[in-house]
Each structure stands twice: as C-alpha cells, then as structure tokens.
Design a protein around this motif. Structure first.
Motif, short mmCIF file in Angstrom:
data_model
loop_
_atom_site.label_atom_id
_atom_site.label_comp_id
_atom_site.label_asym_id
_atom_site.label_seq_id
_atom_site.Cartn_x
_atom_site.Cartn_y
_atom_site.Cartn_z
N TYR A 1 -28.42 59.15 3.58
CA TYR A 1 -29.25 58.12 4.21
C TYR A 1 -30.69 58.14 3.71
CZ TYR A 1 -25.45 57.39 7.57
OH TYR A 1 -24.24 57.10 8.16
N HIS A 2 -31.14 59.29 3.24
CA HIS A 2 -32.53 59.40 2.77
C HIS A 2 -32.78 58.57 1.51
CE1 HIS A 2 -30.18 62.47 0.63
NE2 HIS A 2 -31.04 62.32 -0.38
N LEU A 3 -31.71 58.05 0.89
CA LEU A 3 -31.87 57.26 -0.33
C LEU A 3 -32.11 55.77 -0.07
CD1 LEU A 3 -29.12 58.87 -2.62
CD2 LEU A 3 -31.58 59.33 -2.61
N ILE A 4 -32.06 55.36 1.19
CA ILE A 4 -32.28 53.94 1.51
C ILE A 4 -33.33 53.82 2.61
CG2 ILE A 4 -29.97 53.17 0.82
CD1 ILE A 4 -29.17 53.22 3.77
N LYS A 5 -33.80 52.59 2.81
CA LYS A 5 -34.81 52.34 3.84
C LYS A 5 -34.08 52.01 5.15
CE LYS A 5 -37.87 50.40 0.30
NZ LYS A 5 -38.55 49.19 -0.21
N MET A 6 -33.93 53.02 5.99
CA MET A 6 -33.09 52.88 7.18
C MET A 6 -33.64 51.88 8.19
SD MET A 6 -30.31 54.56 6.94
CE MET A 6 -29.72 54.86 8.61
N ASN A 7 -34.92 51.56 8.10
CA ASN A 7 -35.49 50.59 9.04
C ASN A 7 -35.01 49.16 8.77
OD1 ASN A 7 -37.18 50.88 6.58
ND2 ASN A 7 -38.37 49.22 7.51
N ASP B 1 -29.75 63.11 -10.41
CA ASP B 1 -30.87 62.39 -9.80
C ASP B 1 -30.36 61.00 -9.42
OD1 ASP B 1 -33.27 61.39 -9.00
OD2 ASP B 1 -34.18 61.31 -10.99
N VAL B 2 -30.35 60.70 -8.14
CA VAL B 2 -29.71 59.47 -7.65
C VAL B 2 -30.71 58.57 -6.91
CG1 VAL B 2 -27.83 58.52 -6.27
CG2 VAL B 2 -27.55 60.75 -7.36
N SER B 3 -30.62 57.27 -7.17
CA SER B 3 -31.36 56.26 -6.42
C SER B 3 -30.38 55.18 -5.97
CB SER B 3 -32.44 55.60 -7.29
OG SER B 3 -33.35 56.56 -7.78
N ILE B 4 -30.67 54.55 -4.85
CA ILE B 4 -29.84 53.44 -4.37
C ILE B 4 -30.73 52.21 -4.18
CG2 ILE B 4 -28.48 52.54 -2.44
CD1 ILE B 4 -27.37 55.32 -1.99
N ILE B 5 -30.27 51.09 -4.71
CA ILE B 5 -30.96 49.82 -4.51
C ILE B 5 -30.02 48.92 -3.70
CG2 ILE B 5 -31.94 47.78 -5.61
CD1 ILE B 5 -32.41 49.49 -8.12
N ASP B 6 -30.38 48.66 -2.46
CA ASP B 6 -29.60 47.74 -1.64
C ASP B 6 -30.28 46.38 -1.71
OD1 ASP B 6 -28.16 46.29 0.17
OD2 ASP B 6 -28.20 47.80 1.77
N ALA B 7 -29.90 45.62 -2.74
CA ALA B 7 -30.53 44.31 -2.96
C ALA B 7 -30.25 43.35 -1.82
CB ALA B 7 -30.03 43.72 -4.29
N ASN B 8 -29.14 43.56 -1.14
CA ASN B 8 -28.79 42.69 -0.03
C ASN B 8 -29.76 42.90 1.14
OD1 ASN B 8 -26.83 40.74 1.06
ND2 ASN B 8 -26.37 42.37 2.51
N ALA B 9 -29.98 44.17 1.50
CA ALA B 9 -30.87 44.48 2.63
C ALA B 9 -32.31 44.10 2.32
CB ALA B 9 -30.79 45.95 2.98
N GLU B 10 -32.71 44.28 1.05
CA GLU B 10 -34.09 43.99 0.67
C GLU B 10 -34.29 42.56 0.16
OE1 GLU B 10 -36.45 47.07 -1.27
OE2 GLU B 10 -34.62 48.26 -1.43
N ASN B 11 -33.19 41.81 0.08
CA ASN B 11 -33.22 40.43 -0.40
C ASN B 11 -33.86 40.32 -1.79
OD1 ASN B 11 -32.64 37.68 -0.22
ND2 ASN B 11 -34.62 37.21 0.70
N LEU B 12 -33.34 41.12 -2.72
CA LEU B 12 -33.86 41.16 -4.08
C LEU B 12 -33.07 40.23 -5.00
CD1 LEU B 12 -34.26 45.03 -4.51
CD2 LEU B 12 -36.02 43.39 -3.82
N VAL C 1 -26.14 50.35 -7.02
CA VAL C 1 -26.64 49.05 -6.59
C VAL C 1 -25.64 48.30 -5.71
CG1 VAL C 1 -27.53 46.80 -7.34
CG2 VAL C 1 -27.95 48.85 -8.75
N MET C 2 -26.14 47.81 -4.58
CA MET C 2 -25.41 46.83 -3.78
C MET C 2 -26.03 45.47 -4.08
SD MET C 2 -23.23 45.64 -1.65
CE MET C 2 -22.47 47.14 -1.00
N PRO C 3 -25.29 44.56 -4.74
CA PRO C 3 -25.85 43.24 -5.08
C PRO C 3 -26.17 42.42 -3.84
CG PRO C 3 -23.90 43.73 -6.41
CD PRO C 3 -23.96 44.76 -5.31
N ASN C 4 -27.01 41.43 -4.02
CA ASN C 4 -27.47 40.57 -2.91
C ASN C 4 -26.59 39.33 -2.80
OD1 ASN C 4 -28.84 39.18 -0.96
ND2 ASN C 4 -30.66 38.78 -2.20
N PHE C 5 -25.63 39.35 -1.87
CA PHE C 5 -24.76 38.18 -1.73
C PHE C 5 -25.41 37.07 -0.91
CE2 PHE C 5 -23.10 41.24 1.52
CZ PHE C 5 -23.40 40.53 2.67
N ASN C 6 -26.65 37.30 -0.47
CA ASN C 6 -27.40 36.24 0.24
C ASN C 6 -28.17 35.34 -0.72
OD1 ASN C 6 -27.23 36.51 3.29
ND2 ASN C 6 -27.65 38.62 2.72
#
Length: 436
Positions: free
Chosen positions: A179-185, A41-52, A8-13
C-alpha cells in the motif's frame, strides 16, 4: 539489468467519467510487494485514480528511469489502452521491456501479441506474483525464456505460449499488499481479497480465467491486513471483493469470530451467492460489522438462470433475501439483461421477482461477453462476435452515471430477442423499481 520496475493501471476514465468508487489496484499491489521482497525497486502508477493521460504516464515512466513496465489489462476495456500505452512507451524508450498481465491479457494473449506491432514484449498469464519474478530472473541471468512458465511472447515472428505457471497454493505465503506504493487518500474504500477463485462456473463470468479453483487466505492473515490498514491509513469502509465471500462457511465463520473477538469495529460489505448463506452466518456477519450483502441473482426466469449455468433456484433467491432482511442487513441484487435467449417475458419475470422480494437495491446491466468465458466461446462459435471487430473501448455496461453503453446493448441485441433500445430501456426501468 531489469531492476527498476514500474507497474501501471491505465486510466479507463479517459473517454467518460464513469463516476464509480475508486478501489486500490490490488493485483499490482500484491505484485509490487512480491517484487520488493525479491529486492527490486518498484513504483506503481494508478492512472485511473490520479486521472492521468497516457502522455503523463509515459512522462512518469521515463522520469523514473524504468527498465521494465508491467501494465494491467485485467478488464477487457483496457485492451486498447494497454496497446496504446505500450506503443508510446516504446517510442519514448525502445529499450524498456513491456509486459501485460491480468484477466483479459491472460485470455487474449495471442490476440494482443498479434496486434501489438512489436510493442509488447511479454504477456504474463495467470497470477503475476508467480510469473513476474520468474521472468525477471530469466531476463537478468540470461536463462532460456522457454523455461519461464506463464508467459507468451513473439520469437522469430512466431507467437510462443509457454506452459502455464502453477497456482499459488498458500496465499499466506504472499506478503501483504504494498500500500505504501500508492496514494491511499485517493481511494474511497479498502478492497480486501480474502480468497481467489470461485467454485462455481457461471457461463458469463471470467473468474476461472486465472484461478481454476478456490484458494483461501487464513483468517489471521486477513485480519492482520485489516489492522494494518486501519492503524496506518485510518478507518474507511471495507469491501470484500471475493467472488463468493461465503463459499466456505467454516472459513467464513472463523474469520468472523476473530473480527468480533478483536473488536475491529469496521463497516464492510461482500458479494456472495443465494445458495451459500444461512441465517446464522448472516447474523454473525452483521455482528462483525457487515452493512450489506450483494447477491448475483441475474434473472427472475429459471430458464435464463439455467442457460447461464448459475445453479441456483428461485426459491433459494427468495429464501436468501428473506433471511438477509431478517438478519438486519441491507441487500443488493445484480441482474443481467440480454443473455442469449432473453425475451421481454423473461425480463418481466426479473421485475416481478424484485417487486416480490423487495431488496434494498437492484442493479441491471446488459450482458458483456468476456474472453475466456463459456459465453464468449459460444458467441464466437456462432459468429455473433469476432476478436478483431470488438470495440474494446466501449465494452462497458454503463457509460457514465446512470447511462447505459449503447455499444454493449447493440452487441447483445444481435443474439437475444430484444433490440438495442429495448435493452437499454429495460435496464433503466429495472434500475428504478427499488427507488420508488
């Protein structure tokens, strides 16, 4: 078994929209790639990019049935976010193991464990690609945790600091980022890491917290990543996020030669030092697609430069900016205000330097003390700051677009000869010089 891993990347926004470019979380992408290589089995949550929100992140973690959650605290403002997220994950499922990693966590492991109320199981210090697999292997096979290098944890109410893990000597041994673990768009540009570490030891910089020396990827390995990104996700601007892109001119030359030979036809930028460049390398960089170079100048006052342990001269600054302009590249300069000993006079010298050299842009920031740096140690020893009293959520240079963070300015005003208001006004004034 701890086989289902969520990073997890936390959302600093969460507090304010900082209106900055979104970059892929490279540390998590490398760790994810390594763990997948080991069969996890790996998942990535980029809360910053997704504003979660934190609750949204926790919901996803529960939904994914995670057994181990790794949280990035690469930046100091993530300290409280990492703590809060850990608490809410444990509340949702106390069986989930939680590990925190990154620059801030590495430099602040004892502090974070002391204040976590048992919600953080491990601090993973140093390079996560090395430490994470070793820790998971120990947990899954009941190996004595004291044998796992690079972790800090609590045992019988005592904080245990295991021996540091060795550096990864050959960065080419690492798989390319997952890179396939995140939403590159979601990302504005690509972030390339062609080296780790910096050969210089500026007093305010936290680069050496994780890498004590410089390690380079082979030029061929770097180009293979560029080709992967372009062929899979399309063309975007590339940012080489190395601390000093041209720290090894021979390595940089070889990389540029391959980029030119392969006709990659990409646009990119980098950060380097004024005393680690020359006209030949700059001209070749332009030929390889470089659009602009950023330089950490920090001050126009040689006494301030020496206090920061920058090991550059004003002549080197002027010469580097002149040849960068001659090579046909745009150039951006970074300046700091509020270092111990700063005065109105020293800041004016920075303004004068900008007016003389005329860079494309100049960015001003109030000095931020970071754990693990020489500046942090000095300020703690002289009672200017205290781990327990820092307001981590506000430890930013800016608070939104073109708005400076008052808390950081208030901190700096306690150790330099300028008030909080003066520091902010001077940053705003310096920022406008190249806009005229």
């Amino acid at each position: 078994m701890y086989n289902n891993i969520v990073l997890v990347m936390p959302n600093f926004n969460w507090r304010v929209d900082f209106d900055i470019q979104k970059d892929p979380p490279m540390g998590l992408l490398y760790i994810g790639a390594v763990l997948e290589k080991y069969g996890y089995d790996v998942s990535i949550i980029d809360a910053n990019a997704e504003n979660l929100s934190i609750s949204q992140v926790v919901d996803r973690i529960v939904e994914k049935k995670a057994t181990f959650v790794g949280i990035s605290a690469n930046y100091s403002p993530l300290n409280n976010l990492a703590q809060d997220l850990s608490m809410k994950i444990k509340k949702a499922n106390p069986n989930i193991i939680i590990g925190i990693g990154g620059n801030h966590a590495t430099a602040s492991d004892e502090f974070m464990l002391k204040n976590c109320n048992g919600n953080i199981d491990f601090i993973l210090r140093g390079q996560g690609e090395k430490v994470f697999p070793s820790l998971l292997d120990a947990l899954n096979h009941n190996i004595d945790l004291s044998l796992v290098k690079g972790i800090s944890y609590i045992k019988e109410n005592q904080i245990i600091l295991n021996q540091d893990a060795e550096h990864i000597e050959n960065l080419d041994d690492l798989p390319l980022p997952a890179y396939h673990l995140i939403k590159m768009n979601l990302y504005d540009r690509y972030n390339l890491v062609s080296s780790r570490g910096c050969p210089f030891k500026c007093n305010y910089c936290a680069s050496s917290v994780i890498c004590k020396k410089v390690f380079y990827r082979s030029p061929e390995n770097i180009v293979s990543e560029i080709e992967l990104l372009v062929n899979t996700y399309g063309k975007k601007f590339f940012w080489f996020s190395d601390d000093t892109f041209t720290s090894n001119i021979k390595h940089t030359n070889k990389l540029l030669d391959i980029m030119i030979e392969k006709k990659l036809n990409i646009e990119w930028s980098c950060l380097t030092r004024v005393n680690k460049t020359n006209i030949e390398i700059l001209e070749k960089m332009k030929k390889a697609g470089c659009k602009y170079v950023s330089y950490g100048v920090e001050s126009g006052d040689i006494e301030m430069i020496e206090k920061m342990n920058k090991n550059i001269t004003l002549k080197e600054v002027k010469d580097a900016l002149e040849i960068t302009k001659k090579a046909g590249l745009d150039m951006y300069t970074f300046f700091l205000i509020g270092y111990p000993g700063e005065t109105m006079s020293s800041v004016i010298k920075s303004f004068d330097l900008i007016r003389e050299t005329k860079p494309t842009g100049a960015s001003f920031s109030v000095v931020i003390p970071l754990p693990g740096t020489s500046l942090w140690k000095y300020l703690v020893e002289n009672n200017f700051i205290d781990f327990e009293k820092i307001e981590w959520d506000y430890l930013f240079a800016k608070s939104g677009k073109n708005k400076y963070e008052s808390y950081s300015a208030r901190l700096a005003s306690s150790w330099c000869n300028l008030t909080q208001e003066e520091l902010i006004c001077l940053c705003e004034e310096g920022q406008k010089i190249t806009e005229v």
